[in-house]
Design a protein around this motif. Structure first.
Motif, mmCIF file in Angstrom:
data_model
loop_
_atom_site.group_PDB
_atom_site.id
_atom_site.type_symbol
_atom_site.label_atom_id
_atom_site.label_comp_id
_atom_site.label_asym_id
_atom_site.label_seq_id
_atom_site.Cartn_x
_atom_site.Cartn_y
_atom_site.Cartn_z
ATOM 1 N N UNK A 268 0.963 -6.002 4.865
ATOM 2 C CA UNK A 268 1.786 -5.769 3.694
ATOM 3 C C UNK A 268 3.248 -6.066 3.987
ATOM 4 N N UNK A 269 3.698 -5.652 5.145
ATOM 5 C CA UNK A 269 5.078 -5.935 5.541
ATOM 6 C C UNK A 269 5.299 -7.444 5.642
ATOM 7 N N UNK A 270 4.356 -8.158 6.265
ATOM 8 C CA UNK A 270 4.484 -9.609 6.403
ATOM 9 C C UNK A 270 4.436 -10.318 5.058
ATOM 10 N N UNK A 271 3.739 -9.724 4.079
ATOM 11 C CA UNK A 271 3.634 -10.323 2.749
ATOM 12 C C UNK A 271 4.853 -10.045 1.884
ATOM 13 N N UNK A 272 5.817 -9.315 2.402
ATOM 14 C CA UNK A 272 7.051 -9.070 1.665
ATOM 15 C C UNK A 272 7.040 -7.845 0.790
ATOM 16 N N UNK A 273 6.205 -6.861 1.100
ATOM 17 C CA UNK A 273 6.177 -5.639 0.306
ATOM 18 C C UNK A 273 7.553 -4.993 0.252
ATOM 19 N N UNK A 274 7.883 -4.443 -0.920
ATOM 20 C CA UNK A 274 9.164 -3.764 -1.045
ATOM 21 C C UNK A 274 9.207 -2.485 -0.253
ATOM 22 N N UNK A 275 8.098 -1.772 -0.216
ATOM 23 C CA UNK A 275 7.974 -0.556 0.586
ATOM 24 C C UNK A 275 6.495 -0.289 0.818
ATOM 25 N N UNK A 276 6.170 0.227 2.006
ATOM 26 C CA UNK A 276 4.793 0.538 2.364
ATOM 27 C C UNK A 276 4.732 2.018 2.721
ATOM 28 N N UNK A 277 3.974 2.772 1.919
ATOM 29 C CA UNK A 277 3.838 4.210 2.120
ATOM 30 C C UNK A 277 2.434 4.519 2.651
#
Length: 324
Positions: free
Chosen positions: A159-168
């Motif tokens: 998710x981080x690599x895909x450009x997520x705005x925030x990962x909870x």
């Protein structure tokens, strides 16, 4: 050969190491000399309540790495001695197992047998949750139950690599929260999460929620969605009654619900599974994701591995070492 099996359902103590006949591959199958077998929560549900068990006695284990021992009729592109990772329909807790050729994957360059045993169920599942089913877009927010487990560890990184705005993430203990924060998560909530999610998102909710738990946790994940948010269910660890969602839950804010099971995909759409796995494995080869092996057990110690996972204190991936 040695295998670990159970003849009745129950706790980890029903797992017994036995001598068994070496299985031979049928048409379209290969047999594999197993080096490592992954331990998954589905194995615990098989042992305790018969999940996906066709009959007893039963050898659990849905993913392995090793070397091809024999090739059945009609199999192309795989050869004896080749190092592979494989999905199986049970039977992985053994020195030799059989798998359909379509779910057997030659190891990518630079990936060893130990690492390969962590990839076969977790990485394609995580990739599908983020991309194929979840359809995460850059800038969107994600909520992940079980953030410190195998799938959760990889989802945070993808998710981080895909450009997520925030990962909870959501976990059950403070040590798990610390682990998850090292694997792509911005914030990790321990236990109750609905109010913290609302606060973290300014009352908006999240765009994508991923839930392997089911029951009340799934309901709370659905309620945590923003307008037009998506929920993906990919398990029922709670063993709760089957859930339903209809117009009252979905219509007002345009929410949607989807599902995913890599084990079902092996039979319903094996060609799609193969394409999914190949794309997912690339993320391990290029360094986008890693999945730490946090505990390794000998084959005869399978019960200990089940006790650790069942206590809900483990993080990352657990493996059984079958052969050197």
């Amino acid at each position: 050969m040695r295998a670990v099996r159970f003849q009745e359902y129950g706790g980890p103590e029903v797992l017994k190491t036995v001598e068994a006949d070496v299985p031979e591959p049928g048409p379209g199958q290969v047999s594999v000399d197993v080096a490592y077998a992954g331990v998954n929560f589905a194995d615990l549900k098989a042992r305790s309540e018969g999940y996906r068990v066709g009959g007893l006695p039963y050898v659990p284990g849905l993913e392995v790495s090793g070397r091809i021992r024999a090739v059945g009729a009609g199999v192309e592109g795989l050869a004896v001695g080749q190092e592979v990772a494989a999905l199986t329909d049970g039977g992985g807790y053994a020195e030799v197992t059989v798998a359909d050729a379509v779910t057997v994957f030659p190891l990518p360059a630079g990936v060893g047998l130990r690492t390969a045993a962590t990839l076969t169920t977790v990485l394609p599942t995580a990739y599908a949750l983020v991309h194929s089913v979840g359809r995460l877009r850059s800038g969107e927010t994600v909520l992940v139950q079980g953030a410190a487990g195998g799938v959760g560890t990889v989802v945070g990184q993808l998710a981080r690599a895909a450009g997520a705005g925030a990962v909870y993430g959501v976990v059950s203990s403070a040590p798990k929260a610390a682990y998850a924060k090292d694997h792509g998560y911005d914030e990790v909530f321990v236990g109750a999460f609905e109010q913290p999610v609302r606060q973290a998102t300014g009352g908006r909710g999240v765009d994508l929620a991923l839930d392997p738990v089911g029951g009340e946790t799934l309901r709370a994940s659905l309620d945590s969605l923003a307008a037009f948010g998506r929920l993906v269910s990919y398990g029922n660890a709670s063993s709760a009654a089957p859930w339903t969602a209809g117009p009252p839950e979905l219509y007002p804010l345009g929410r949607s619900v989807a599902g995913f099971s890599i084990l079902s995909l092996t039979t319903t759409a094996p060609a799609e599974l193969r394409r999914l796995a190949e794309r997912a494995f690339e993320k391990a080869v290029d360094g986008t994701v890693s999945l730490p092996v946090t505990a390794e057990f000998a084959l005869a110690e399978a019960a200990q591995a089940h006790r650790l996972m069942g206590a809900r204190t483990s993080t990352g991936k657990l493996l059984l070492r079958v052969a050197d």
